[in-house]
Design a protein around this motif. Structure first.
Motif, PDB file in Angstrom:
ATOM      1  N   PRO A 181     -33.669 -34.085   6.340  1.00  0.00           N
ATOM      2  CA  PRO A 181     -34.567 -35.220   6.116  1.00  0.00           C
ATOM      3  C   PRO A 181     -34.399 -36.282   7.202  1.00  0.00           C
ATOM      4  N   ALA A 182     -35.461 -37.009   7.465  1.00  0.00           N
ATOM      5  CA  ALA A 182     -35.414 -38.061   8.484  1.00  0.00           C
ATOM      6  C   ALA A 182     -34.314 -39.063   8.146  1.00  0.00           C
ATOM      7  N   GLY A 183     -33.512 -39.407   9.149  1.00  0.00           N
ATOM      8  CA  GLY A 183     -32.447 -40.373   8.942  1.00  0.00           C
ATOM      9  C   GLY A 183     -31.226 -39.833   8.235  1.00  0.00           C
ATOM     10  N   TYR A 236     -31.144 -27.338   1.538  1.00  0.00           N
ATOM     11  CA  TYR A 236     -32.535 -27.330   1.083  1.00  0.00           C
ATOM     12  C   TYR A 236     -32.703 -28.249  -0.127  1.00  0.00           C
ATOM     13  N   ALA A 237     -31.655 -28.404  -0.914  1.00  0.00           N
ATOM     14  CA  ALA A 237     -31.703 -29.353  -2.035  1.00  0.00           C
ATOM     15  C   ALA A 237     -31.966 -30.769  -1.540  1.00  0.00           C
ATOM     16  N   ASP A 238     -31.359 -31.148  -0.437  1.00  0.00           N
ATOM     17  CA  ASP A 238     -31.574 -32.485   0.128  1.00  0.00           C
ATOM     18  C   ASP A 238     -32.992 -32.624   0.668  1.00  0.00           C
ATOM     19  N   TRP A 239     -33.475 -31.573   1.317  1.00  0.00           N
ATOM     20  CA  TRP A 239     -34.840 -31.568   1.838  1.00  0.00           C
ATOM     21  C   TRP A 239     -35.838 -31.753   0.694  1.00  0.00           C
ATOM     22  N   MET A 240     -35.661 -30.976  -0.409  1.00  0.00           N
ATOM     23  CA  MET A 240     -36.561 -31.103  -1.556  1.00  0.00           C
ATOM     24  C   MET A 240     -36.448 -32.485  -2.188  1.00  0.00           C
ATOM     25  N   ALA A 241     -35.223 -32.984  -2.340  1.00  0.00           N
ATOM     26  CA  ALA A 241     -35.021 -34.286  -2.978  1.00  0.00           C
ATOM     27  C   ALA A 241     -35.741 -35.386  -2.210  1.00  0.00           C
ATOM     28  N   ASP A 242     -35.651 -35.344  -0.880  1.00  0.00           N
ATOM     29  CA  ASP A 242     -36.330 -36.348  -0.058  1.00  0.00           C
ATOM     30  C   ASP A 242     -37.839 -36.285  -0.253  1.00  0.00           C
ATOM     31  N   LYS A 243     -38.394 -35.092  -0.196  1.00  0.00           N
ATOM     32  CA  LYS A 243     -39.835 -34.916  -0.375  1.00  0.00           C
ATOM     33  C   LYS A 243     -40.289 -35.415  -1.744  1.00  0.00           C
ATOM     34  N   GLY A 275     -38.671 -37.310  -4.005  1.00  0.00           N
ATOM     35  CA  GLY A 275     -38.415 -38.721  -4.259  1.00  0.00           C
ATOM     36  C   GLY A 275     -39.523 -39.593  -3.707  1.00  0.00           C
ATOM     37  N   ARG A 276     -39.984 -39.263  -2.502  1.00  0.00           N
ATOM     38  CA  ARG A 276     -41.068 -40.043  -1.898  1.00  0.00           C
ATOM     39  C   ARG A 276     -42.389 -39.808  -2.625  1.00  0.00           C
TER      40      ARG A 276
END
Length: 596
Positions: A122-124, A132-139, A141-142
């Motif tokens: 994810p950015a930043g 991939y859990a972090d990638w999904m969470a960022d998407k 959450g936004r």
């Protein structure tokens, strides 16, 4: 309470994970209406959610003119997966799961445990290796912030590792991380060789890695929603298997999840209707109580809902398929009787918490999967108005230690039935259906904090051995015996409990249990068991209800038929007679009459 919020939910998961490619999310008029709808739900005290679900054919149907091929989110998903083949799961032979020559990406499924390349974080991102859990969470959450929603309703592919099972899901990135985290040097130079070493020598550690990874994924999503919306998050997920099978097959352990994330932000919906209603397996009504009870007791810090059968087409299809000895109006009578037993006996099922208290196992009920179909309003009224506060009689004891001991004996199978207590919980249901009067469930998590009020009259252990091996340690058995007698397996069938039902009909069996409610009334729920070989010859059952109570005079109120009777307890034993109509359930409130 929660609901899928109109406008925010645009279909299956690709529309939400790749929401930047979905025109509705950039349409100002649509977004305003979406946010207004979500705000309306919030003002009514209902959490607005978005669904997350995939199916086995979603990836193929998202390309080449398939059902979803024209949708922006699906097109972006297909492109992303094809450009990131390194993240796909592989079987123990090293092949992409569920792939073939025409579809080399299989289901397009990427595990939340998958370590990502730095360019895909994810950015930043500053947290080391992103997953991939972090990638999904960022998407996601936004997306919650954009739509005014508060969380997600997690279903297929997002409620646990899908279908292949933990012991048949590998990737060289995950294996390298597993080795780094555990200190285990995995043997082999190819993925197939490494998978074989894990299966043969490190299966339980691989399972723990999966369980921790899934727990982390939900924690990341929870925190991303809070971060982006500034409000508490709400997640719901479905539980379709027993606790042991959810852990060993899907990588989901509610106890670990509750200890990893904010347990107030997630609800586990136990789908006890799945085996009977959708798969047409002979799961008795008692299976639904047992499934709920062991799940909630095993993780007393977690929050559980209960998805039960209701009067709708799928339910009646199962009744017609499995109860072939009855037809017409008699089959309808039996079907409604099974529903009543399911709702009343499950609805008052209790657990011990880990603070020394007792509470209802389910905190939410749902009619079938999406709260549709009919159940009788008087059942719901009684379930709402009568609150269990302490047990009367024995407890079914569930041990996560025994669960793990059996897993160590059967570590590499993907069959749901080889997990502790089996697929349909027959070690529990056979005791309940033979008349053992328990509706109280306790696990090892609650044992140290038991109080006098929460301690049962006896412990029932449904299964203590497997293939000649003890599943319980001497210390755990001793800790139980220090509080109450321990009954193992069939020993529970011959024990004299504080509540017993006696009848003279060899074809019938009254089942049920007792508990004290918030008014300190002893509540007894008693059902004429519904059997799969029942016929129209079944009749009402004359039943004697025996109770071990303090001496004195007692009043019994039949809460179904609004009648009363009295009985005396002498030398600690008394009781009353009643008639239970075939396949019916009786509910009785018993009070001790104080002398003037």
């Amino acid at each position: 309470m929660s609901t899928i919020s109109w406008g925010a939910d645009r279909g299956l998961a690709p529309q939400h994970l790749f929401w930047e490619s979905v025109p509705d999310y950039s349409n100002a008029a649509h977004l305003k209406e979406t946010r207004d709808v979500a705000a309306g739900h919030l003002s009514d005290g209902v959490m607005p959610l978005i669904g997350l679900q995939l199916w086995e054919d979603t990836f193929t149907e998202s390309q080449n003119g398939g059902e979803f091929a024209s949708l922006g989110g699906h097109k972006a998903w297909v492109s992303w997966v094809k450009a990131h083949q390194q993240y796909l799961g592989r079987d123990a032979d090293g092949y992409v799961l569920n792939a073939d020559s025409s579809n080399p990406s299989g289901w397009g499924y990427i595990s939340p445990l998958m370590p990502l390349d730095a360019k895909d974080a994810p950015a930043g991102w500053t947290g080391g290796t992103a997953h991939y859990a972090d990638w999904m969470a960022d998407k996601l959450g936004r997306l919650s912030a954009l739509t005014g929603t508060r969380g997600y309703e997690l279903a297929d592919f997002f409620d646990g590792s899908p279908h292949s099972g933990v012991m048949d899901f590998f990737n060289s990135r995950m294996i390298a991380e597993f080795s780094a985290k555990t200190g285990i040097k995995v043997a082999g130079s190819t993925l197939a060789q490494q998978a074989a070493d894990i299966i043969d020598n490190h299966p339980t550690q691989w399972l723990d890695y999966f369980v921790d990874g899934w727990a982390y994924g939900w924690k990341a999503l929870d925190e991303a929603i809070v971060k982006n919306t500034g409000h508490a998050a709400w997640l719901t997920t479905q539980v379709s298997f027993t606790p042991a099978a959810m852990r060993e097959f899907a990588g989901v352990d509610a106890r670990v999840i509750a200890n990893t994330m904010n347990e107030k932000d997630i609800l586990f919906n136990v789908q006890t209707l799945e085996r009977f209603e959708m798969q047409h397996k002979q799961a008795p009504a008692s299976y639904e109580q047992a499934m709920l009870g062991i799940h909630a007791a095993r993780a007393p810090d977690a929050h559980f809902g209960h998805m039960m059968s209701s009067s709708e087409d799928d339910y009646w299809g199962a009744v017609n398929s499995l109860y072939t000895g009855v037809t017409g109006t008699v089959r309808e009578e039996l079907g409604w009787g099974r529903l009543e037993q399911t709702w009343l006996q499950s609805g008052w099922t209790m657990i011990a918490d880990d603070q020394g208290g007792v509470r209802r196992a389910a905190e939410q009920w749902s009619r079938s999967y999406h709260d549709w179909g009919e159940v009788k309003q008087p059942w719901l009224d009684m379930l709402r108005d009568i609150v269990p506060t302490r047990p009367f009689g024995p407890a079914l004891y569930y041990s996560a230690n025994a669960e793990k001991a059996m897993n160590a004996l059967e570590p590499d199978g993907n069959a749901i039935g080889n997990a502790y207590l089996g697929e349909l919980l027959e070690p529990i249901t056979k005791l309940h259906d033979a008349g053992a009067t328990f509706g109280y469930y306790v696990s090892d998590a609650a044992l140290p904090s038991m109080t006098k009020a929460s301690t049962p009259s006896a412990w029932i252990i449904p299964q203590a051995t497997y293939d000649g091996h003890n599943l319980f340690s001497d210390a755990e058995i001793a800790a139980l015996k220090a509080k109450a007698p321990v009954l193992i397996g069939d020993e529970a069938l011959n024990y004299h409990y504080p509540l017993t039902f006696t009848d003279k009909d060899p074809d019938a069996q009254i089942t049920g249990y007792g508990f004290y409610d918030q008014k300190d009334r002893l509540i007894v729920v008693a059902s004429d068991r519904v059997d799969f070989n029942d016929t129209a010859a079944r009749k009402a059952v004359d039943t004697h209800v025996e109770l071990q109570l303090a001496n004195g005079h007692y009043t019994v109120q039949d809460l179904i038929h609004n009648t009363t009777q009295g009985f005396d307890v002498v030398n600690g034993v008394g009781g009353f007679d009643t008639t239970i109509a075939r396949w019916d359930t009786g509910v009785f409130a018993i009070t001790h009459d104080m002398a003037a």
